[in-house]
Design a protein around this motif. Structure first.
Motif, PDB file in Angstrom:
ATOM      1  N   UNK A  58       0.833  -1.194   0.000  1.00 28.04           N
ATOM      2  CA  UNK A  58       0.000   0.000   0.000  1.00 28.04           C
ATOM      3  C   UNK A  58       0.870   1.248   0.000  1.00 28.04           C
ATOM      4  N   UNK A  59       0.196   2.400  -0.128  1.00 27.47           N
ATOM      5  CA  UNK A  59       0.905   3.665  -0.020  1.00 27.47           C
ATOM      6  C   UNK A  59       1.506   3.795   1.373  1.00 27.47           C
ATOM      7  N   UNK A  60       2.594   4.557   1.507  1.00 25.34           N
ATOM      8  CA  UNK A  60       3.308   4.632   2.795  1.00 25.34           C
ATOM      9  C   UNK A  60       2.435   5.165   3.930  1.00 25.34           C
ATOM     10  N   UNK A  61       2.800   4.782   5.132  1.00 29.56           N
ATOM     11  CA  UNK A  61       2.144   5.244   6.353  1.00 29.56           C
ATOM     12  C   UNK A  61       3.093   6.136   7.125  1.00 29.56           C
ATOM     13  N   UNK A  62       2.543   7.182   7.715  1.00 33.36           N
ATOM     14  CA  UNK A  62       3.289   8.061   8.620  1.00 33.36           C
ATOM     15  C   UNK A  62       2.519   8.141   9.932  1.00 33.36           C
ATOM     16  N   UNK A  63       3.238   8.042  11.041  1.00 28.92           N
ATOM     17  CA  UNK A  63       2.614   7.952  12.353  1.00 28.92           C
ATOM     18  C   UNK A  63       2.980   9.155  13.208  1.00 28.92           C
ATOM     19  N   UNK A  64       1.974   9.694  13.878  1.00 27.63           N
ATOM     20  CA  UNK A  64       2.159  10.828  14.770  1.00 27.63           C
ATOM     21  C   UNK A  64       1.445  10.537  16.085  1.00 27.63           C
ATOM     22  N   UNK A  88       4.016  15.327   4.338  1.00 28.62           N
ATOM     23  CA  UNK A  88       3.533  14.122   3.685  1.00 28.62           C
ATOM     24  C   UNK A  88       3.841  14.178   2.200  1.00 28.62           C
ATOM     25  N   UNK A  89       3.609  13.049   1.536  1.00 30.33           N
ATOM     26  CA  UNK A  89       3.725  12.925   0.089  1.00 30.33           C
ATOM     27  C   UNK A  89       2.375  12.452  -0.435  1.00 30.33           C
ATOM     28  N   UNK A  90       2.006  12.867  -1.636  1.00 31.84           N
ATOM     29  CA  UNK A  90       0.731  12.458  -2.234  1.00 31.84           C
ATOM     30  C   UNK A  90       0.428  10.984  -1.970  1.00 31.84           C
ATOM     31  N   UNK A  91      -0.771  10.719  -1.527  1.00 34.26           N
ATOM     32  CA  UNK A  91      -1.325   9.375  -1.262  1.00 34.26           C
ATOM     33  C   UNK A  91      -0.831   8.747   0.037  1.00 34.26           C
ATOM     34  N   UNK A  92       0.003   9.435   0.804  1.00 36.93           N
ATOM     35  CA  UNK A  92       0.412   8.891   2.099  1.00 36.93           C
ATOM     36  C   UNK A  92      -0.795   8.682   3.007  1.00 36.93           C
ATOM     37  N   UNK A  93      -0.705   7.660   3.843  1.00 34.44           N
ATOM     38  CA  UNK A  93      -1.668   7.423   4.916  1.00 34.44           C
ATOM     39  C   UNK A  93      -1.108   8.004   6.209  1.00 34.44           C
ATOM     40  N   UNK A  94      -1.893   8.815   6.889  1.00 38.76           N
ATOM     41  CA  UNK A  94      -1.458   9.473   8.118  1.00 38.76           C
ATOM     42  C   UNK A  94      -2.253   8.932   9.299  1.00 38.76           C
TER      43      UNK A  94
END
Length: 538
Positions: A24-30, A62-68
């Motif tokens: 999948x598109x990348x994930x970023x966690x906060x 973020x980058x386009x399509x990233x999951x946050x």
């Protein structure tokens, strides 16, 4: 519906492993902790809202399509929500973070936002959406970069700076809220701030001969601002996700809730220069400054203070009309932005929205088409999903000005998925208005003084106007836009003047698809909070 830090970390790791396995598109966690803390924006101690002890809060990159995945712990003593100004939340108004879609996060609990920046690029910001919290801070920058391999119509800048500017009050948000709840308007702001501070508190260091990107947002409460850098030209390159023709400006009007990206080249003698913001269309002109410093600076700021436009409406109107879409540049996808021919699409419906300032039950309110919005005890999205009666009625706001007096209502307008709207904002007041529509970008096809009529369509730009999510309406003027209804959900339409918004100048647009398909809208999140009449519904 909350979880401990340990349990949330395990859940996030599980999501990440599953996502990687599926490609999948990348994930970023906060993980964010929202607290009160002492701040001194104008040199006076105040109670501010901090995120991870920062004001402004942490920047989202973020980058386009990233999951946050953004896990928000509410350590305040009152309910709290964050919203994401200009982030489209495609098929997912469940994550929009306004009271019409989400239950507030109770004190001492948390909520995890799961959102995707699908098919978006550009510059935005997040902010607290409830209880006039925005007057205490709690906001931060939000930028979305293009994916590798997608052409960008300018060389990579040497640096990328975020400017979060706006008006500010020395009183705490609770005192300001009490004034509004008591039926009065707020006084004139006490000052302007840049990135949470007053004048000369920030320095932006640059190298001579290099070019830098500035992302400028007006996060204020009540006033438009003008932005400029002493002795330097600005090349505009992006407006809320649209790559623009690269016009050059000496200064730039930024209205409430709006964001612009400009390129600035350090091409002057090496010294310090002023970055200036001033209020627009106000009898008293407030200002705040920061320092634009050359790394090889040979001296401090010199010369006269660089004053800009003050009350000139025509100047601002002409600048707004000069903004154009770069038709050959790529957007979030590799196809040119000009490949979407919005001007050749027949509109399916015209909606005229007129703002007003009625006094209702002895208290100052603000309204649109005579309706002053009052929130229900249950988020409208939950009431709609669970078919809970007595929360709102579709059609509770008219498509056209009524000409009548103001009244209180939980106003929801119905609209059909895949329709194509013509929306005309009509401002009969003596102040500039600024409007935002969640979940959508729209094409600003026209604006002018006086009354809108069908003949006004002859002046529309049907070829290369910009698309954006926040637009100004000048005093005694109108602004027209075309908007594709391409996003199912319950979407907030609001004034970005936070006094007007708080006192009722907003409503919700219910974009409906009968298909009941994941293709059109995501299902209710498993961690959705319940409140009001939605308690007990699962």
């Amino acid at each position: 519906m909350g979880c401990s830090m340990r349990v949330c970390s395990v859940l996030f790791l599980t999501v990440l492993l599953v996502a990687c396995a599926r490609g999948e598109d990348p994930y970023r966690f906060y993980t964010w902790n929202v607290t009160y803390g002492d701040i001194y924006p104008l040199g006076v101690k105040q109670q501010g809202i901090l995120i991870n002890w920062q004001f402004p809060g942490p920047q989202i990159e973020a980058v386009t399509n990233d999951n946050l995945i953004i896990n928000v712990f509410n350590s305040l003593d009152e309910p709290f929500l964050l919203s994401w100004n200009g982030v489209l939340q495609r098929r997912n108004s469940w994550q929009d973070g306004v009271y019409g879609t989400n239950c507030p996060i109770p004190p001492g609990q948390n909520f995890t936002y799961v959102l995707q920046v699908k098919d978006q690029i550009g510059s935005y910001f997040y902010y607290p959406s409830l209880a006039f919290h925005k007057a205490a801070g709690g906001y931060g920058g939000f930028k979305i970069a293009s994916r590798p391999g997608i052409p960008v119509p300018f060389p990579p800048p040497a640096g990328d700076f975020t400017i979060l500017a706006g008006d500010w009050y020395k009183r705490n948000h609770t005192d300001l809220r009490a004034i509004l709840d008591g039926g009065s308007d707020l006084p004139f702001p006490d000052g302007l701030i840049i990135n949470g501070r007053g004048s000369n508190a920030y320095t932006f260091t640059v190298d001579q001969g290099k070019t830098y990107r500035f992302r400028i947002s007006n996060v204020g409460l009540t006033t438009s601002i003008n932005f400029r850098i002493q002795g330097h030209k600005m090349t505009i390159v992006e407006v809320e996700g649209t790559h623009t023709l690269q016009n050059i400006y000496d200064s730039l009007d930024v209205h409430l809730g709006q964001t612009y990206s400009v390129l600035v080249t350090a091409d002057q003698p090496p010294q310090d220069y002023l970055i200036v913001v001033t209020t627009r269309f106000t009898s008293q002109v407030l200002n705040a400054t920061s320092i634009f410093r050359y790394s090889n600076s040979g001296g401090s700021v010199t010369g006269l203070f660089p004053w800009g436009p003050t009350i000139q409406v025509d100047w601002s109107l002409n600048q707004a009309r000069s903004l154009r879409r770069n038709l050959t540049a790529s957007g979030p996808r590799p196809n040119p932005q000009g490949s979407y021919h919005y001007g050749l699409i027949n509109t399916t419906r015209t909606i005229r929205l007129q703002n007003s300032a009625p006094v209702i039950n002895g208290k100052q309110r603000y309204a649109v088409n005579s309706v002053s919005f009052i929130p229900s005890d249950t988020p409208l999205k939950l009431a709609d999903y669970y078919k809970i009666q007595g929360v709102f009625s579709l059609g509770s706001i008219s498509d056209n000005p009524t000409g009548g007096g103001g009244y209180l209502q939980t106003s929801v307008m119905e609209a059909d998925f895949r329709g194509f709207l013509e929306v005309v904002f009509e401002n009969t007041e003596d102040t500039v208005e600024s409007w935002h529509i969640d979940g959508h970008s729209f094409f600003v096809v026209g604006m002018d003084g006086g009354l809108w009529s069908q003949a006004s369509r002859l002046s529309y730009n049907l070829r290369d106007t910009i698309s954006r999510s926040t637009v100004q309406v000048y005093p005694k003027s109108w602004t027209a836009l075309y908007m594709p209804l391409d996003n199912v959900g319950m979407w907030n339409v609001r004034s970005e003047n936070w006094v007007h918004q708080y006192l009722g100048q907003q409503f919700y647009l219910r974009v409906y698809s009968p298909a009941n398909s994941w293709r059109d809208e995501y299902p209710i999140p498993s961690n959705a909070l319940r409140c009001g009449k939605a308690v007990g519904h699962y």
